[in-house]
Enzyme design. Structure first.
Site, PDB file in Angstrom:
ATOM      1  N   CYS A 295      44.885  81.963  18.647  1.00 45.08           N
ATOM      2  CA  CYS A 295      44.870  81.049  19.791  1.00 45.08           C
ATOM      3  C   CYS A 295      46.288  80.571  20.146  1.00 45.08           C
ATOM      4  O   CYS A 295      47.056  81.324  20.709  1.00 45.08           O
ATOM      5  CB  CYS A 295      43.919  79.888  19.506  1.00 45.08           C
ATOM      6  SG  CYS A 295      43.413  78.975  20.985  1.00 45.08           S
TER       7      CYS A 295
ATOM      8  N   PHE B 297      45.816  78.338  28.380  1.00 45.43           N
ATOM      9  CA  PHE B 297      47.056  79.070  28.619  1.00 45.43           C
ATOM     10  C   PHE B 297      46.893  80.496  28.103  1.00 45.43           C
ATOM     11  O   PHE B 297      46.041  80.765  27.250  1.00 45.43           O
ATOM     12  CB  PHE B 297      48.234  78.402  27.910  1.00 45.43           C
ATOM     13  CG  PHE B 297      48.592  77.041  28.450  1.00 45.43           C
ATOM     14  CD1 PHE B 297      49.575  76.891  29.417  1.00 45.43           C
ATOM     15  CD2 PHE B 297      47.929  75.914  27.999  1.00 45.43           C
ATOM     16  CE1 PHE B 297      49.898  75.641  29.915  1.00 45.43           C
ATOM     17  CE2 PHE B 297      48.243  74.655  28.486  1.00 45.43           C
ATOM     18  CZ  PHE B 297      49.225  74.511  29.454  1.00 45.43           C
TER      19      PHE B 297
ATOM     20  N   HIS C 153      38.834  82.899  18.548  1.00 47.47           N
ATOM     21  CA  HIS C 153      38.617  82.244  17.258  1.00 47.47           C
ATOM     22  C   HIS C 153      37.724  83.097  16.346  1.00 47.47           C
ATOM     23  O   HIS C 153      36.498  83.000  16.406  1.00 47.47           O
ATOM     24  CB  HIS C 153      37.975  80.881  17.468  1.00 47.47           C
ATOM     25  CG  HIS C 153      38.895  79.876  18.080  1.00 47.47           C
ATOM     26  ND1 HIS C 153      39.525  78.886  17.338  1.00 47.47           N
ATOM     27  CD2 HIS C 153      39.313  79.708  19.355  1.00 47.47           C
ATOM     28  CE1 HIS C 153      40.279  78.158  18.141  1.00 47.47           C
ATOM     29  NE2 HIS C 153      40.161  78.636  19.365  1.00 47.47           N
TER      30      HIS C 153
ATOM     31  N   GLU D 293      37.196  82.739  13.225  1.00 47.23           N
ATOM     32  CA  GLU D 293      36.620  82.011  12.087  1.00 47.23           C
ATOM     33  C   GLU D 293      35.149  81.680  12.295  1.00 47.23           C
ATOM     34  O   GLU D 293      34.478  81.194  11.370  1.00 47.23           O
ATOM     35  CB  GLU D 293      37.417  80.734  11.802  1.00 47.23           C
ATOM     36  CG  GLU D 293      37.179  79.580  12.741  1.00 47.23           C
ATOM     37  CD  GLU D 293      37.827  79.777  14.099  1.00 47.23           C
ATOM     38  OE1 GLU D 293      37.387  79.122  15.052  1.00 47.23           O
ATOM     39  OE2 GLU D 293      38.760  80.585  14.206  1.00 47.23           O
TER      40      GLU D 293
END
Length: 395
Positions: A263, A308, A357, A359
């Protein structure tokens, strides 16, 4: 226990910076808050969303209409507190129904002083943000509701997300260690730019001892833990403000330290390689974003939270002072860069990052292989990772 929002004792008002307003009911703490209005498309995982440090400074609008039905538990927090500036839902649950629930979502918001609003048309608000872009917003309830013109001025006076440096606000103040599970294979220095609890857990599951370091750490701080690799976490704010972290990453790449970023860590990797970053119109947030891994052709459904993105060429590699850089992952909705990789002249992988992400908090699990890819990178770099003196860095 807090009064249920279906029987409100307080009214609330949402005010967007372009002047549009929505009437609703107080949900969570009563008062006022301002931030950037963004929407999340996830139908589940609101606890992980609310405690994700990447949402610092943002007022999150849930596109799923019914929120709070599983209550709040003591296991799923991704940080030590609720991080969002405000919360917007259509239909707060009347009562939670889950065996792990210890309190209601309303209770948790109130406990952390998070001002929210319920009972508004979140579909209309989401369409407004999609058409006009993420913008500043205020939620006002109770005595905070005054003249609308004055409230609008307070919203417009709030800082914009572009240009905001927020990572230091959510980073750990002191280093700490997450021990490897089972046999220890590697040591990794993880720069906390807003790290989620599950991320070092996923690394530890693969035999990695994770030293989580403050966002202000230097290369000397990184090298002090004798790492086999470097990791940059997710986090909030504008990547253009993170000059010190970009410099650290460039020094680490020169030192031959294998790197993995998630990220915010992807955006800073892009800047370290010489690419620019830019603000998306309304960003990607939720747990249902399709991304293609160009190395395998596999399409993953992934969890996102970013406003972003990296500005890098999609169809050609770029020569950098550290090797050849290329885009490894792309969002199938809008062709936004979702991953980068760095290779040497022989094609050997040196470093990589993804914008989403892996995770899997809260889900899905399609991208879990990326932690294995990092483990493989650490194994391949055993003989070269982690230069420990100034002469090696300069070389």
């Amino acid at each position: 226990m807090s009064p249920h929002p279906a029987q409100p004792t307080q009214t609330a008002l949402l005010v967007l910076e372009d002047g549009r307003t929505f009437d609703g009911s107080a949900f969570g703490a009563v008062g006022e808050t301002v931030g950037e209005a963004v929407f999340s498309t996830g139908m589940t995982g609101y606890q992980e969303t609310l405690t994700d440090p990447s949402y610092r400074g943002q007022v999150v609008v849930m596109t799923s209409p019914h929120v709070g039905n599983t209550g709040w538990n003591d296991e799923d927090d991704e940080s030590s507190r609720i991080q969002v500036s405000g919360y917007v839902v259509r239909d707060p649950a009347i009562r939670p129904s889950n065996w792990r629930s210890t309190r209601t979502l309303d209770d948790a918001l109130t406990e952390h002083g998070v001002v929210g609003i319920g009972g508004i048309d979140t579909r209309a608000l989401t369409r407004h943000l999609r058409e006009r872009g993420a913008m500043r917003v205020g939620i006002f309830s109770g005595d905070a509701i005054t003249d609308e013109a004055a409230l609008l001025e307070r919203v417009r006076a709030a800082p914009a997300m572009a240009g905001s440096a927020l990572a230091a606000e959510v980073s750990t103040r002191e280093p700490y260690v997450v021990e490897a599970k089972g046999e220890k294979r590697f040591t990794v220095a993880a720069l906390d730019l807003g790290i989620k609890t599950m991320t070092p857990t996923r690394l530890a599951e693969r035999g990695i001892e994770v030293h989580v370091l403050p966002a202000t750490s230097s290369l000397a701080d990184v090298q002090a833990v004798a790492p086999d690799g470097l990791f940059f976490s997710n986090g909030p704010g504008d990547p253009a403000t993170a000059g010190d972290q970009v410099t650290l990453l460039q020094e680490a790449l020169r030192a031959g330290l294998p790197y993995f970023g998630i990220c915010f860590g992807n955006q800073l990797f892009g800047r370290a390689l010489g690419f620019g970053t830019y603000k998306l119109k309304y960003g990607h947030r939720g747990i249902n974003q399709p991304v293609i891994d160009r190395s395998t052709g596999t399409v993953e459904v992934t969890a996102h939270n970013h406003g972003f993105a990296v500005d890098a060429p999609l169809d050609e590699s770029t020569t950098t002072p550290f090797g050849r850089a290329a885009v490894s992952h792309v969002c199938l909705n809008d062709d936004v860069v979702e991953g980068l990789e760095l290779r040497d002249d022989d094609g050997r992988l040196l470093a990589f990052s993804v914008q989403y992400h892996p995770e899997a908090a809260a889900g899905p699990h399609d991208a879990a292989y990326l932690f294995d890819r990092f483990t493989d990178l650490l194994a391949s770099g055993d003989d070269t990772a982690g230069a420990t003196n100034e002469s090696e860095i300069q070389a």
